[in-house]
Design an enzyme around this catalytic site. Structure first.
Site, PDB file in Angstrom:
ATOM      1  CD  GLU A  39      -2.608  -0.931   2.307  1.00 18.44           C
ATOM      2  OE1 GLU A  39      -3.094  -0.376   3.149  1.00 18.44           O
ATOM      3  OE2 GLU A  39      -3.404  -1.848   2.056  1.00 18.44           O
ATOM      4  CD  GLU A  87      -3.773  -6.017   3.768  1.00 18.04           C
ATOM      5  OE1 GLU A  87      -4.250  -5.128   3.754  1.00 18.04           O
ATOM      6  OE2 GLU A  87      -2.312  -5.129   4.229  1.00 18.04           O
TER       7      GLU A  87
HETATM    8  O1  IFM Z   1      -5.031  -3.528   9.072  1.00 23.44           O
HETATM    9  C1  IFM Z   1      -4.328  -2.652   7.976  1.00 23.44           C
HETATM   10  C2  IFM Z   1      -3.458  -2.852   7.150  1.00 23.44           C
HETATM   11  O2  IFM Z   1      -1.738  -2.649   7.462  1.00 23.44           O
HETATM   12  C3  IFM Z   1      -2.958  -2.364   6.171  1.00 23.44           C
HETATM   13  N1  IFM Z   1      -4.485  -2.518   4.790  1.00 23.44           N
HETATM   14  C4  IFM Z   1      -5.289  -2.225   5.461  1.00 23.44           C
HETATM   15  C5  IFM Z   1      -5.309  -2.542   7.045  1.00 23.44           C
HETATM   16  C6  IFM Z   1      -6.859  -2.725   7.903  1.00 23.44           C
HETATM   17  O3  IFM Z   1      -6.715  -1.270   8.140  1.00 23.44           O
END
Ligand code: IFM
Length: 452
Positions: free
Chosen positions: A164, A358
Site C-alpha cells: 500500500e 488483504e
Molecule cells: O491493518 C491494515 C493493514 O496494515 C494495511 N491494510 C489495511 C489494514 C486494515 O486497516
C-alpha cells in the site's frame, strides 16, 4: 455451490509492526512507527506496538494455530530495522535469525511463506536524512531487499516489495495521521514516486537472488462512484480515482503517471513544471519493470461528491456501533465493487495474475461465557467477498489467490487496539489467543475449496 480452482491459493496475512512487538530487542533499530507512537495524541488511547501480539516470542504458537486450521499460506512482512537497524549500516544477524526461524517453522508445518519487504516501518535513521522524500532511500531499500532475499531466497519464493504505497505516501506525508506525520502534499508526491522507484529497482535484485521467484507489489484499491450524475460529482470522482488508484496502477503497468492528474497536481500547486520534477530519465521504465503478479488490498468502496476529491468522507465513525452494512472501521461493505475493480485491472491494465493480498473486517466480538467467539458478521463479510472473487474468476479475470487480513487481532495504526480484524482473538493484556468461529469456517472453505 462455488468451487475455487485447484491452484488458487488461500492464505492469511499480518505485518511486522502490527504483531511482532519486541520493538527494541536483539539489536533492532528504531522505526518511524516506534518514534511516532511516542508523540502525544498520535495514537488512540496512547497505544503502541512495543509488545503488540508478542509474535516475536510467540510465533511457534501462532504458526501452530494456522496449521491446525489448515491454512496453507501466510503473508508476513519483515522489519527493515531488525535487519539493518539504521537503514544503511551493518546487517544485524539476530534480525535475520528471527526470520530464518519463522520461515523454518512455517515450512515445517506445511505453510508456504509469502514475504513483503515494506509495510511502512522505515528506519528512523533514514527518516532523519529525509526519509522517502530523499532519493537516496531508494538505494538503501534495494540493499535491504538484496540482504533479505539473499538470506531467505533458498526457502521463500514469493516476494512483495511494498504494501500500500498510497498509505505510506499520503497518510504519512499529506494527511499526517500515520508516521512520520507530515502534512505536505508535494512531499507526499515525491515520497510516492520514490516508493514506486524502489519497488521497480528492487525487482531485478530479488530475482537474481531467488530461483523461480514470484515477485509483485501490493496496491490498495478504493473503487469509487460519483455521488450523483452532476458534472461536478463526476469530475470529483474522476480526481479521487486518479489520486487513490490510477496514480499507482498506471505507472506500475507502464502507462506513466496519468496526464489529468499530472496537470491537476500542478494546478493545486504541488509543482510548477510541465512534468513532475521528481521524475528523472529512466524512472518510469524502472517502475514498470515486469512483475509476476499484482497484489490488491480491498476493504470498501466509496461514493465521491464535489469537495471530497481528496478525502474518504468518513461520515460513519469507527466503533462498535457502526450501523449494519458497515464494519466497525466505519467502512461500507460493498463486495460487488471488488468484482468490478478486478475486472477493471484485467481490462485496463492487462494484469495476468491478480491476488487479493488483504481483505477482512473489523468486528469486536469477544469470547462468550463458554469461551467461544461467534464472529458471524466476519464470516458473512469474508463469504461475500470470496463470492465476489469467484464472480471475477467466472468473468475471466485471472485471480489466483486470496489472503485474509488478518490472522491475529493486532495494532491498527492510529486506532491502536480498538479495531479487531483477526481470525484469532488476542487478549492484549495477557497475550492469550483464542481462535474465532471465522478461523474454523475459513479452514472449512480451504479444505473443500468451495463456498456454500
Ligand atoms: O491493518 C491494515 C493493514 O496494515 C494495511 N491494510 C489495511 C489494514 C486494515 O486497516
Amino acid at each position: 455451490m462455488i468451487r475455487f480452482p485447484e491452484e488458487f491459493v488461500f492464505g492469511v496475512a499480518a505485518s511486522a509492526y502490527q504483531i511482532e512487538g519486541a520493538w527494541n530487542e536483539d539489536g533492532k533499530g528504531e522505526s518511524i512507527w516506534d518514534r511516532f507512537v511516542r508523540e502525544p495524541g498520535r495514537i488512540l488511547n496512547g497505544d503502541t506496538g512495543d509488545v503488540a501480539c508478542d509474535h516475536y516470542h510467540r510465533y511457534p504458537e501462532d504458526v501452530a494455530v494456522m496449521a491446525d486450521a489448515g491454512i496453507p499460506a501466510y503473508s508476513l512482512t519483515t522489519a527493515w530495522t531488525r535487519i539493518i537497524p539504521d537503514g544503511t549500516g551493518a546487517v544485524e544477524p539476530r534480525g535475520i535469525a528471527f526470520y530464518d526461524r519463522l520461515v523454518d517453522e512455517l515450512l515445517a508445518h506445511g505453510i508456504t511463506p509469502y514475504v513483503t519487504l515494506y509495510h511502512w516501518d522505515l528506519p528512523q535513521g533514514l527518516q532523519d536524512r529525509g526519509g522517502w522524500a530523499n532519493r537516496e532511500t531508494v538505494a538503501a531499500f534495494v540493499r535491504y531487499a538484496d540482504v533479505m532475499s539473499d538470506a531467505l531466497g533458498d526457502r521463500v519464493k514469493h516476494w512483495k516489495t511494498f504494501n500500500e504505497p498510497w498509505v505510506a505516501a499520503f497518510a504519512g506525508h499529506y494527511f499526517g495521521d500515520f508516521a512520520p506525520g507530515h502534512t505536505d502534499f508535494a512531499e507526499a508526491l515525491t515520497v510516492a514516486h520514490h516508493l514506486l522507484l524502489a519497488h521497480g529497482r528492487s525487482v531485478p535484485t530479488i530475482r537474481s537472488n531467488v530461483a523461480e521467484s514470484d515477485i509483485g507489489i501490493i496496491l490498495d484499491c478504493r473503487p469509487s462512484a460519483p455521488a450523483t450524475a452532476a458534472p461536478a460529482d463526476i469530475a470529483a470522482n474522476r480526481y479521487f480515482d486518479g489520486f487513490r488508484n490510477r496514480w499507482f496502477f498506471d505507472p506500475v503497468f507502464g502507462k506513466g503517471y496519468p496526464r489529468d492528474m499530472v496537470d491537476a497536481y500542478r494546478e493545486r500547486g504541488a509543482y510548477e513544471t510541465d512534468e513532475p520534477p521528481f521524475v528523472r530519465p529512466g524512472d518510469l521504465e524502472a517502475i514498470a519493470t515486469p512483475c509476476d503478479f499484482i497484489g490488491v488490498n480491498y476493504y470498501t468502496a466509496l461514493s465521491i461528491g464535489a469537495g471530497h476529491e481528496e478525502d474518504e468522507k468518513p461520515e460513519i465513525k469507527p466503533g462498535p456501533n457502526a450501523p449494519d452494512g458497515h464494519t466497525e472501521m466505519g467502512w461500507e461493505i460493498v463486495p460487488t465493487a471488488l468484482t468490478s475493480f478486478l475486472k477493471r485491472i484485467h481490462d485496463d491494465y492487462g494484469a495476468t495474475d491478480i491476488r487479493i493480498t488483504e481483505n477482512g473486517a473489523s468486528f469486536s466480538d469477544g469470547p462468550t461465557t463458554e469461551g467461544r467467539i461467534r464472529d458471524r458478521r466476519r464470516i458473512e463479510y469474508l463469504w461475500a467477498h470470496l463470492e465476489a472473487v469467484a464472480d471475477a474468476i467466472d468473468a475471466g479475470v485471472p485471480v489466483t489467490g486470496y489472503f485474509v487480513w488478518s490472522i491475529l487481532d493486532n495494532f491498527e495504526w492510529d486506532l491502536g487496539y480498538s479495531q479487531r480484524f483477526g481470525l484469532v482473538w488476542v487478549d492484549h493484556a495477557t497475550g492469550q489467543r483464542l481462535p474465532k468461529d471465522s478461523l474454523s469456517w475459513y479452514g472449512g472453505v480451504i479444505a473443500s475449496r468451495s463456498l456454500g
